[in-house]
Write an enzyme that holds these catalytic residues in place. Structure first.
Site, short mmCIF file in Angstrom:
data_model
loop_
_atom_site.label_atom_id
_atom_site.label_comp_id
_atom_site.label_asym_id
_atom_site.label_seq_id
_atom_site.Cartn_x
_atom_site.Cartn_y
_atom_site.Cartn_z
N LYS A 240 8.65 -3.99 16.85
CA LYS A 240 8.95 -2.71 16.21
C LYS A 240 9.80 -1.81 17.12
CE LYS A 240 6.96 -2.38 12.06
NZ LYS A 240 7.79 -2.19 10.85
N LEU B 113 9.93 -1.02 4.20
CA LEU B 113 8.50 -1.04 4.51
C LEU B 113 8.00 -2.44 4.83
CD1 LEU B 113 7.42 1.26 1.56
CD2 LEU B 113 6.81 1.72 3.93
N TYR C 154 3.59 -7.21 17.94
CA TYR C 154 3.97 -6.30 16.86
C TYR C 154 4.70 -5.08 17.41
CZ TYR C 154 3.13 -2.88 13.07
OH TYR C 154 3.25 -1.91 12.10
N VAL D 230 -15.59 -3.35 17.19
CA VAL D 230 -14.93 -4.16 18.21
C VAL D 230 -15.02 -3.44 19.56
CG1 VAL D 230 -12.76 -5.18 18.95
CG2 VAL D 230 -13.41 -5.24 16.53
N ARG E 285 -8.66 7.22 17.35
CA ARG E 285 -7.56 7.18 16.41
C ARG E 285 -7.54 8.47 15.60
NH1 ARG E 285 -6.63 3.56 19.21
NH2 ARG E 285 -6.23 1.37 18.73
N PHE F 30 0.82 -1.21 0.00
CA PHE F 30 0.00 0.00 0.00
C PHE F 30 0.86 1.27 0.00
CE2 PHE F 30 -2.00 2.93 3.31
CZ PHE F 30 -2.75 3.65 2.39
N ILE F 31 1.71 1.41 1.01
CA ILE F 31 2.55 2.61 1.09
C ILE F 31 3.57 2.61 -0.04
CG2 ILE F 31 4.25 3.85 2.49
CD1 ILE F 31 2.80 2.80 4.99
N GLU G 222 2.20 2.18 17.04
CA GLU G 222 1.92 1.18 18.08
C GLU G 222 3.04 1.09 19.12
OE1 GLU G 222 -0.24 -2.02 18.02
OE2 GLU G 222 -1.71 -1.17 16.65
N ARG H 192 -1.30 -9.40 21.40
CA ARG H 192 -1.53 -8.29 20.50
C ARG H 192 -0.33 -7.33 20.46
NH1 ARG H 192 -2.20 -3.85 18.42
NH2 ARG H 192 -3.96 -2.45 18.52
#
Length: 400
Positions: A199, A106, A195, A263, A270, A27-28, A151, A192
């Site tokens: 990073k 990326l 990630y 959810v 955001r 995408f990016i 994140e 969760r």
């Protein structure tokens, strides 16, 4: 007449460079490739396993009928090469980095549905697989622009205060600053955060390479970049059981005229920034190394803040406008995070990027409002997918 030389932010001519773009087919990456081909003289070594989203840049244009079928030429002819390889296990990667002036990484598993269902793959993709890229750049004295994530901030300090606590309104408890905000994750059993932890660790390693070995680096922390070609529509150009990120999830529901699934009530907050605005920021980083090297940059739009529930409500309105279809009467439905993502899911409450550093260093500010970016994106989604979704939903009628 020769075109005027392009200048950097300090008034110096920008020399053509070779860019090794890892993850160019995503995408990016696809939007960045388009920007580089359309507006710069730079050459791109596009590295990825898939090239569907950049095929329009790689394929020659159709023959021109007016001159007897002679092949037309792209204005960027010869400036983009696709290299189909997986950075996990391909010895060609170091050679491509050596040929380049700057490497942009990326490559990542970056879909929340994968974080607690595929935590090992997530950690390997975002940390282990990135290690050779960092090492090759450091050993060969090449610039690295590495894409991290918002994140890494995890939860805000404010999320630990009672809901009615007056300090919750103080910006220092929720505004996320690259050089000051702590990184607060949930417990280890909440996978969760696999990630975010991976990073953050690669960020720390890159920063250490800069401090100890002189690596020239820039780290990018995207805050929800959205736009055309983001993710996939399940069952159309992705797996039927796949769960993409929120834009594509909601788009899929709208295309199928199903209620949008919120959810845990969609209460998380955001900010969203248009991909074309964000790519402007990346180009400034590429072309202004003196201002970008050694920095971590938030790239987001604090003016486009909504809860996920509000995002769903706006998308319902916008999609009705671009499609000409009436909005659903029961537009949303609540689902639990365990039901939607599985065991081990946890979430951050609020993510507002502080934009001081990128504004000071690169003079960048986002331009596009949430309504306008959704209008453009959902028009693309409808144009691209509506017919395919309709056909997929038509069940064959049994003969009598």
């Amino acid at each position: 007449m020769a075109a005027a030389a392009r200048l950097d932010l300090d008034g110096n001519p920008i020399k053509p460079m070779t860019i090794c773009l890892i993850g160019a087919g995503g995408f990016i990456g696809s939007h960045l490739c388009e920007k580089l081909m359309a507006e710069t003289p730079h050459t791109v070594l596009a590295v990825d396993v898939y090239n569907d989203k950049i095929k329009h840049l790689l394929d020659p244009p159709p023959p021109l009928p007016a001159d007897g079928g002679q092949q037309a030429r792209n204005p960027w002819d010869g400036r983009i090469e696709f290299h189909r390889l997986n950075i996990k296990h391909d010895s060609r990667l170091e050679g491509l980095i050596k040929m380049s002036d700057v490497t942009i990484n990326l490559a990542a598993i970056c879909t929340p549905a994968d974080y607690n269902t595929r935590p090992l793959d997530t950690i390997y993709s975002n940390f282990i697989d990135a290690l050779p890229v960092v090492r090759y750049c450091s050993e060969n004295n090449k610039r690295l622009i590495h894409f991290s994530t918002c994140e890494v901030y995890g939860k805000t300090l404010g999320s630990y205060l009672p809901k009615d606590h007056p300090l919750r309104k103080e910006s220092e408890f929720y505004m996320l600053k690259e050089d000051a905000s702590p990184c607060i994750f949930g417990s280890v059993e909440k996978q969760r955060w696999s990630y975010a932890c991976a990073k953050q660790l690669i960020e720390r390693l890159i920063y250490a390479e800069g401090a100890e070995n002189g690596l020239e680096f820039t780290i990018v922390r995207p805050f929800n970049w959205i736009g055309p070609r983001m993710d996939f529509i399940p069952g159309i150009d992705g797996p039927s059981e796949g769960v993409p990120r929120v834009l594509a999830c909601f788009s899929n529901n709208l295309l199928r005229r199903e209620p949008l699934k919120l959810v845990d009530g969609g209460q998380s907050q955001r900010t969203f920034v248009y991909i074309k605005d964000a790519i402007e920021a990346v180009l400034l980083m590429i072309e202004n190394p003196a201002r970008a090297n050694g920095h971590i940059f938030n790239v987001g739009n604090p003016n486009n803040e909504v809860t996920i529930k509000q995002l769903a409500e706006i998308m319902v309105q916008v999609y009705s406008k671009v499609s000409g279809e009436p909005p659903l009467e029961a537009a949303t439905i609540d689902v639990s995070s365990k039901q939607f993502y599985g065991e081990g899911y946890d979430d951050s409450d609020k993510r507002i990027p502080d934009m001081t550093i990128i504004n000071k260093q690169l003079g960048w500010n986002p331009k596009t409002s949430l309504w306008d970016l959704l209008d453009s994106t959902l028009a693309y989604q409808h144009r691209t997918y509506a017919e395919a979704v309709r056909m997929a939903m038509v069940k064959p009628v049994a003969s009598s």
